[in-house]
Motif scaffolding. Structure first.
Motif, PDB file in Angstrom:
ATOM      1  N   ARG A  99     -32.363 -12.456  41.820  1.00 21.56           N
ATOM      2  CA  ARG A  99     -31.471 -14.111  40.848  1.00 21.56           C
ATOM      3  C   ARG A  99     -32.005 -15.242  41.870  1.00 21.56           C
ATOM      4  NH1 ARG A  99     -29.205  -8.370  41.959  1.00 21.56           N
ATOM      5  NH2 ARG A  99     -27.236  -8.787  40.333  1.00 21.56           N
ATOM      6  N   GLY A 100     -33.267 -15.203  42.415  1.00 22.67           N
ATOM      7  CA  GLY A 100     -33.690 -16.352  42.481  1.00 22.67           C
ATOM      8  C   GLY A 100     -33.237 -17.139  43.686  1.00 22.67           C
ATOM      9  N   LYS A 101     -32.507 -16.183  44.517  1.00 26.27           N
ATOM     10  CA  LYS A 101     -31.497 -16.564  45.920  1.00 26.27           C
ATOM     11  C   LYS A 101     -32.761 -16.046  47.444  1.00 26.27           C
ATOM     12  CE  LYS A 101     -27.318 -16.041  43.861  1.00 26.27           C
ATOM     13  NZ  LYS A 101     -27.105 -17.855  43.414  1.00 26.27           N
ATOM     14  N   LYS A 102     -32.845 -16.825  48.422  1.00 29.42           N
ATOM     15  CA  LYS A 102     -33.443 -16.589  49.427  1.00 29.42           C
ATOM     16  C   LYS A 102     -32.463 -15.834  50.471  1.00 29.42           C
ATOM     17  CE  LYS A 102     -36.783 -20.205  49.806  1.00 29.42           C
ATOM     18  NZ  LYS A 102     -37.291 -21.497  50.402  1.00 29.42           N
ATOM     19  N   VAL A 103     -32.998 -14.758  51.248  1.00 32.27           N
ATOM     20  CA  VAL A 103     -32.127 -14.124  51.815  1.00 32.27           C
ATOM     21  C   VAL A 103     -32.675 -14.359  53.203  1.00 32.27           C
ATOM     22  CG1 VAL A 103     -31.680 -12.132  53.131  1.00 32.27           C
ATOM     23  CG2 VAL A 103     -31.660 -12.134  50.644  1.00 32.27           C
ATOM     24  N   VAL A 104     -32.143 -15.138  54.526  1.00 28.61           N
ATOM     25  CA  VAL A 104     -32.534 -15.224  55.425  1.00 28.61           C
ATOM     26  C   VAL A 104     -31.299 -15.029  56.871  1.00 28.61           C
ATOM     27  CG1 VAL A 104     -32.909 -17.640  56.688  1.00 28.61           C
ATOM     28  CG2 VAL A 104     -33.580 -17.771  54.538  1.00 28.61           C
ATOM     29  N   PRO A 105     -31.678 -14.284  56.946  1.00 29.09           N
ATOM     30  CA  PRO A 105     -30.950 -13.531  58.066  1.00 29.09           C
ATOM     31  C   PRO A 105     -30.363 -14.705  59.056  1.00 29.09           C
ATOM     32  CG  PRO A 105     -32.591 -12.321  57.996  1.00 29.09           C
ATOM     33  CD  PRO A 105     -32.887 -13.083  57.442  1.00 29.09           C
ATOM     34  N   PHE A 106     -29.147 -13.977  60.573  1.00 22.81           N
ATOM     35  CA  PHE A 106     -28.532 -14.719  61.231  1.00 22.81           C
ATOM     36  C   PHE A 106     -28.539 -14.361  62.043  1.00 22.81           C
ATOM     37  CE2 PHE A 106     -24.769 -13.748  59.851  1.00 22.81           C
ATOM     38  CZ  PHE A 106     -23.889 -13.825  61.022  1.00 22.81           C
TER      39      PHE A 106
END
Length: 546
Positions: A99-106
């Motif tokens: 979907r063109g989104k980044k996954v940046v966990p916290f």
């Protein structure tokens, strides 16, 4: 002039000559004239509530709004080492990338001071574990959310962030959630965050401009009053560049009742709407804090409800929360202070209408008539480029027909043309100097980009049709259909194979630039609306930049 701009020039000369492109409006040419990116303001949100199996659907509710999603994948163990959460699902990461989104966990210490201190003291080993986890799981960076750690750890925490930035590739994100500091305090855990130093070694600071009232707070009050939020921003921009500040907004409220132990407990905006409905509550809007307040009563005979597993007993409830009006006021501050964008805590807590307006207001375009409109994303892209404006600060009129005057304006805006002193020739008789588009029409004419319908008339209010647009744009882009023009055109029942526009319509259609209607028609003589023009610009952009 670069190759892309040359292609635009050629395209616009042809389109403008027949009045098939329009971009500004006939009454308000200065609502938002310049912007640097079609992408608009940066937007991220945390993922914490709900089953991990629901994460993709949670994100999908936001449409195209989010750039980054930040799930709770990284936890801290008692010895300060990294623990990967069971909620980490490779399929979700794949879904988001598609979907063109980044996954940046916290990385969270769950507000546990001891865990936070252990993590910072163990930072060298922890950083190496985080870097490996990012690489192993095809993640896009790290958001640090260490809270409630004494200010004595301030420099050590900054050093930890610097270590991460040094070891994580620059294409990946390193960001830091920082407590709001509206008073500029240098004491307590809020002073853990050295805004200036952290901004220098991270991509952005996510300012948690909420929890003005908090769990255990004895006095009912707003989660994030507008003065609290604005003062938090004002402090932040004295310490760090505005384009490294992300404004955190809440999707939740806090409730109070006769049970002191429940004071300030959290409730999602989504759940609260159901409670107000169920118990016939009332809502007032507090003008000073710019926050809504709900009240409702649960009687002993009413159906039971619970919030995050906590049963709501009988009694009177007061809830300070967020709604469309209060969130819009906060989002306006992003444009006012030219911030990087927004973050939110958290997905699956927002009310169902939140994403109808979120991007519009965070980008600084307050078009009420674009909420829920099919062309919202395309209009935002065009508006952020400065190509299309609204007819007023609160209206875009996406369904209005395009005019030749608007065509001249878009040419000038897209190409960045400026009127040269003394170069303006004689005006068209139907475009006096008092006309809103006079300057742009003259500039476009003198640049050889557009002509009148006769030597002395321009017809500024004449509309353009769908087939005219198809013919002229297909010529400008030198498009061809995959099949013969006539054969492809037969797909539209109202476009005869031998008509003058059939080949162009087929070429535009086969290249994905225009669509017909559900009944198989094309409506070749229909006018092109402003919303349709925005969509066309979005579709044509890849071809125009080849």
């Amino acid at each position: 002039m670069n190759k892309a701009k040359n292609r635009w020039s050629k395209c616009l000369i042809i389109l403008a000559a027949a009045g098939l492109l329009t971009m500004a409006t006939s009454s308000e040419p200065s609502v938002k004239a310049e912007a640097s990116s079609s992408q608009g303001k940066f937007t991220m949100s945390y993922l914490f509530f709900g089953s991990p199996n629901s994460y993709t659907s949670q994100v999908d509710k936001s449409g195209q709004t989010l750039d980054v999603v930040s799930p709770s994948y990284f936890n801290i163990q008692a010895d300060g080492s990294l623990q990967l959460s069971d909620s980490l699902q490779p399929s979700f990461i794949t879904d988001m990338h598609a979907r063109g989104k980044k996954v940046v966990p916290f990385l969270s210490n769950d507000f546990d001071r001891t865990l936070g201190e252990k993590a910072i003291d163990n930072r060298e080993a922890l950083v190496n574990q985080i870097v490996k986890a990012i690489e192993d799981n095809k993640l896009d960076g790290i958001n640090l959310d260490i809270e409630n750690v004494d200010a004595a750890y301030r420099d050590k925490y900054t050093d930890m962030v610097k270590m991460l930035r040094d070891k994580i590739p620059s294409r990946m994100e390193v960001s830091v959630a920082v407590a709001a500091n509206p008073t500029g305090t240098t004491k307590s855990w809020i002073a853990l965050y050295d805004y200036k130093a952290l901004a220098a070694v991270s991509d952005y600071l996510m300012v948690m401009a909420y929890d003005e009232s908090y769990p255990g707070d004895p006095t009912p009050g707003p989660v994030a009053s507008l003065p609290f939020v604005e003062k938090s921003i004002q402090y932040a921009v004295t310490q760090a560049p505005a384009d490294k500040i992300v404004l955190g907004v809440p999707f939740y409220g806090r409730y109070w009742n006769q049970d002191a132990a429940a004071n300030g407990s959290g409730v999602s905006d989504q759940t609260l709407m159901n409670l107000i409905d169920m118990y016939k509550g009332t809502v007032r809007y507090d003008a000073i804090s710019q926050s809504p307040v709900a009240t409702f009563t649960i009687s002993p005979t009413d159906a039971e409800s619970s919030v995050y597993g906590n049963k709501l007993g009988p009694g009177d409830y007061t809830v300070w929360f967020e709604n469309e009006q209060s969130l819009k006021e906060k989002l306006k501050l992003v444009d006012k202070y030219n911030l990087k964008g927004t973050g939110s805590w958290s997905l699956n807590q927002e009310s169902s209408d939140t994403w109808d307006y979120y991007s519009l207001w965070s980008d600084g375009f307050y078009f009420a008539d674009m909420q829920k409109h099919w062309a919202q994303a395309d209009v935002l892209a065009a508006a952020n480029r400065g190509w299309m404006l609204g007819i007023a600060a609160d209206r875009f009129e996406p369904d209005a027909a395009l005019t030749r005057a608007e065509a001249a304006t878009i040419i000038v805006r897209v190409l960045g043309l400026k009127a040269e002193a003394g170069a303006i020739g004689a005006s068209f008789s139907d475009v006096p100097a008092t006309h809103w588009a006079w300057q742009d029409i003259q500039t476009a004419k003198m640049s050889g980009l557009i002509q009148g319908i006769s030597s002395d008339r321009f017809a500024p209010d004449q509309i353009m049709t769908r087939e005219q647009m198809s013919v002229l744009l297909s010529r400008a882009l030198k498009l061809t259909s995959q099949a013969s023009g006539g054969a492809a055109a037969k797909g539209f029942t109202d476009v005869p194979a031998g008509s003058w526009s059939a080949e162009a319509i087929a070429a535009m259609s086969s290249n994905g630039l225009v669509n017909g209607y559900a009944d198989g028609t094309f409506h070749p003589s229909a006018s092109l609306t402003r919303g349709e023009m925005a969509a066309l610009l979005s579709r044509a952009q890849p071809l125009l930049t080849k």
